[in-house]
Design a protein around this motif. Sequence first.
Motif, PDB file in Angstrom:
ATOM      1  N   SER A 155      45.324  32.798  -8.744  1.00 40.15           N
ATOM      2  CA  SER A 155      46.077  32.743  -7.485  1.00 40.15           C
ATOM      3  C   SER A 155      45.178  32.315  -6.341  1.00 40.15           C
ATOM      4  O   SER A 155      43.966  32.565  -6.346  1.00 40.15           O
ATOM      5  N   MET A 156      45.787  31.701  -5.351  1.00 39.20           N
ATOM      6  CA  MET A 156      45.058  31.316  -4.142  1.00 39.20           C
ATOM      7  C   MET A 156      44.590  32.554  -3.389  1.00 39.20           C
ATOM      8  O   MET A 156      45.293  33.573  -3.361  1.00 39.20           O
ATOM      9  N   ASN A 157      43.448  32.475  -2.788  1.00 40.12           N
ATOM     10  CA  ASN A 157      42.971  33.546  -1.924  1.00 40.12           C
ATOM     11  C   ASN A 157      43.605  33.379  -0.545  1.00 40.12           C
ATOM     12  O   ASN A 157      43.397  32.365   0.125  1.00 40.12           O
ATOM     13  N   GLN A 158      44.397  34.351  -0.126  1.00 35.33           N
ATOM     14  CA  GLN A 158      45.076  34.262   1.164  1.00 35.33           C
ATOM     15  C   GLN A 158      44.068  34.381   2.309  1.00 35.33           C
ATOM     16  O   GLN A 158      43.182  35.231   2.272  1.00 35.33           O
ATOM     17  N   PRO A 159      44.193  33.537   3.344  1.00 32.18           N
ATOM     18  CA  PRO A 159      43.235  33.582   4.449  1.00 32.18           C
ATOM     19  C   PRO A 159      43.430  34.772   5.373  1.00 32.18           C
ATOM     20  O   PRO A 159      42.535  35.112   6.150  1.00 32.18           O
ATOM     21  N   THR A 160      44.602  35.416   5.309  1.00 27.30           N
ATOM     22  CA  THR A 160      44.859  36.596   6.139  1.00 27.30           C
ATOM     23  C   THR A 160      45.775  37.544   5.387  1.00 27.30           C
ATOM     24  O   THR A 160      46.676  37.107   4.656  1.00 27.30           O
ATOM     25  N   GLY A 161      45.524  38.824   5.550  1.00 25.72           N
ATOM     26  CA  GLY A 161      46.388  39.841   4.973  1.00 25.72           C
ATOM     27  C   GLY A 161      47.367  40.398   5.984  1.00 25.72           C
ATOM     28  O   GLY A 161      48.052  41.380   5.713  1.00 25.72           O
ATOM     29  N   ARG A 162      47.418  39.763   7.158  1.00 27.35           N
ATOM     30  CA  ARG A 162      48.349  40.200   8.188  1.00 27.35           C
ATOM     31  C   ARG A 162      49.624  39.371   8.137  1.00 27.35           C
ATOM     32  O   ARG A 162      49.556  38.140   8.091  1.00 27.35           O
ATOM     33  N   PRO A 163      50.800  40.011   8.147  1.00 29.28           N
ATOM     34  CA  PRO A 163      52.055  39.249   8.189  1.00 29.28           C
ATOM     35  C   PRO A 163      52.150  38.425   9.469  1.00 29.28           C
ATOM     36  O   PRO A 163      51.522  38.755  10.486  1.00 29.28           O
ATOM     37  N   ASP A 164      52.953  37.385   9.424  1.00 25.75           N
ATOM     38  CA  ASP A 164      53.091  36.513  10.594  1.00 25.75           C
ATOM     39  C   ASP A 164      53.574  37.262  11.829  1.00 25.75           C
ATOM     40  O   ASP A 164      53.155  36.960  12.946  1.00 25.75           O
ATOM     41  N   TRP A 167      50.673  38.643  13.685  1.00 21.87           N
ATOM     42  CA  TRP A 167      49.973  37.599  14.441  1.00 21.87           C
ATOM     43  C   TRP A 167      50.744  37.235  15.706  1.00 21.87           C
ATOM     44  O   TRP A 167      50.167  37.069  16.780  1.00 21.87           O
ATOM     45  N   GLN A 168      52.060  37.101  15.577  1.00 23.36           N
ATOM     46  CA  GLN A 168      52.872  36.722  16.733  1.00 23.36           C
ATOM     47  C   GLN A 168      52.789  37.747  17.842  1.00 23.36           C
ATOM     48  O   GLN A 168      52.828  37.408  19.026  1.00 23.36           O
ATOM     49  N   GLU A 169      52.655  39.021  17.457  1.00 22.32           N
ATOM     50  CA  GLU A 169      52.605  40.076  18.462  1.00 22.32           C
ATOM     51  C   GLU A 169      51.274  40.125  19.202  1.00 22.32           C
ATOM     52  O   GLU A 169      51.233  40.365  20.413  1.00 22.32           O
ATOM     53  N   PHE A 170      50.166  39.857  18.497  1.00 21.21           N
ATOM     54  CA  PHE A 170      48.859  40.113  19.093  1.00 21.21           C
ATOM     55  C   PHE A 170      47.974  38.878  19.301  1.00 21.21           C
ATOM     56  O   PHE A 170      47.089  38.895  20.158  1.00 21.21           O
ATOM     57  N   ALA A 171      48.168  37.827  18.526  1.00 18.88           N
ATOM     58  CA  ALA A 171      47.261  36.676  18.614  1.00 18.88           C
ATOM     59  C   ALA A 171      47.632  35.768  19.786  1.00 18.88           C
ATOM     60  O   ALA A 171      48.760  35.766  20.274  1.00 18.88           O
ATOM     61  N   THR A 172      46.639  34.983  20.223  1.00 16.56           N
ATOM     62  CA  THR A 172      46.968  33.900  21.147  1.00 16.56           C
ATOM     63  C   THR A 172      47.730  32.831  20.375  1.00 16.56           C
ATOM     64  O   THR A 172      47.641  32.746  19.138  1.00 16.56           O
ATOM     65  N   LYS A 173      48.489  32.023  21.083  1.00 20.21           N
ATOM     66  CA  LYS A 173      49.244  30.968  20.428  1.00 20.21           C
ATOM     67  C   LYS A 173      48.303  30.020  19.692  1.00 20.21           C
ATOM     68  O   LYS A 173      48.597  29.583  18.566  1.00 20.21           O
ATOM     69  N   GLU A 174      47.181  29.719  20.314  1.00 20.81           N
ATOM     70  CA  GLU A 174      46.220  28.803  19.710  1.00 20.81           C
ATOM     71  C   GLU A 174      45.662  29.375  18.402  1.00 20.81           C
ATOM     72  O   GLU A 174      45.527  28.668  17.404  1.00 20.81           O
ATOM     73  N   SER A 175      45.368  30.670  18.418  1.00 16.86           N
ATOM     74  CA  SER A 175      44.831  31.313  17.219  1.00 16.86           C
ATOM     75  C   SER A 175      45.875  31.352  16.102  1.00 16.86           C
ATOM     76  O   SER A 175      45.572  31.071  14.933  1.00 16.86           O
ATOM     77  N   PHE A 176      47.115  31.688  16.458  1.00 16.44           N
ATOM     78  CA  PHE A 176      48.196  31.748  15.469  1.00 16.44           C
ATOM     79  C   PHE A 176      48.450  30.377  14.868  1.00 16.44           C
ATOM     80  O   PHE A 176      48.563  30.223  13.639  1.00 16.44           O
TER      81      PHE A 176
END
Length: 516
Positions: A155-164, A167-176
Amino acid sequence: MKKLSCFFVLVILLYGNASIAQKKDPVVDGIVKEATENSQLEKLAHELMDVIGPRLVGTPQMQQANDWAVAKYKSWDISAKNEKWGEWRGWERGASHIDMVSPRVKSLEGMQLAWSPGTGNKAVVAEVVIVPDLADSVAFQKWLPTAKGKFVMISMNQPTGRPDYNWQEFATKESFDKMKKDRDALTEAWTKRIAKTGLNGRTLPVALEKAGAAGIVMSYWSKGFGANKIFGANTKKIPTIDISLEDYGLLYRLAESGHTPKISVRADAKDMGVVPTFNTIAEIKGTERPEEYVILSAHFDSWDGGTGATDNGTGTIVMMEAMRILKKMYPNPKRTILVGHWGSEEQGLNGSRAFVEDHPEIVKNIQALFNQDNGTGRVVNMSGQGFLNAYDYLGRWLSKVPEPIRTPIETRFPGAPGGGGSDFASFVAAGAPAFSLSSLNWSYGTYTWHTNRDTYDKIVFDDVRNNAILAAILAYQASEDPVKTSRDKSVLPLNSKGEPGVWPEIRKATRKGGID
């Protein structure tokens, strides 16, 4: 004159209120009262999900559930039986113990897939390697011998274990946006990596097994915290295990960086040979039109990553509770009320398709079928499934449902006939008026549908109770209706090619499953 007018108004109001009172239906009131004050849902859920557990077709737990349901119906004085429809590969899950033993010691979260071979009552310790990115299938065939004696990650190694949504709640738009772009690139690269082997997700494990690999390691993340989907193994001799995103990522990074991780796997499992498979059928016999049927429908089987609580333990207990209440509040229905708890829905609606094949005399006399499958939420959608006049009878029956339960339900008429998805489609294909009681989401697709997190604690009993009331009232109204339901079909819209739409075809059940 003013006083006289007021008197007549008062008389009219009183007469109107009396008329409304007379229209109250004691059976409907009794259904609501019984469901509210004497609910058995929590007890049924505990016995089915906690005590019996998951109900994978071909397992002893599935047979135990069939027998439990028959006994439960009989305790309510409802006739019930298990009806054989086929055979399946028998298998029983044991414990899974997965530990990283090098370069350090850590217990890993994971489990074997359904029908996975065990490890022979012992632990297997071996190095973990990643399926390589090679030029083509020729290069891959040359590499295959090096997989001997190793656990291979596919299986592919997922780059993040956080659901989208996190990310939408806490990340900057650029980071997301950057994360999504990177993930898309990794996904495309991994897809190409597997394609260059000349194999796919089903055939790759088989090739590795033939090459002498110690086992297959994968991670099917469900895009939510802690949730992985657990399906079936393709191997016959070596174990296939699914590991949580977090622990899979750990092993992947260690292997990629050259730290040669090793794991110890003990996967206990029993091959039970070929076993019979059943539908559980119960009925309350009709008094005036016993050869016409109102059917309550829910699949009984599940995958076994969790305990099958919302797929489809909730649908199962909704229909059991509805039948219990109907027997108490409406013991002499005009039409026969039958409940079907179908086997092997998860492998292709097999139990319900077999029932359609085996019981044409019932199918041709179905007044209505109501199926509930998709999770713990309260019902919010019903479609006419392409039946031209469904709006008429469904509308009349729904009008008798209490307003708080009825109002949130969106109806679509005539709708389009369902070709799959759940067991109602088996009956729609045969031209029977069968309808899906479709539920509110409750993050079903991410967190409970076929995952290791589909357990008792995810059940929302207030919503499930509403659904039991709805199912019982619809069954009562369908039984009482003096008119036989119309089976006239609507003209289906053109398909994407501009061709006339076609009604779904009846499909045959797989009567022997998982057997080579």
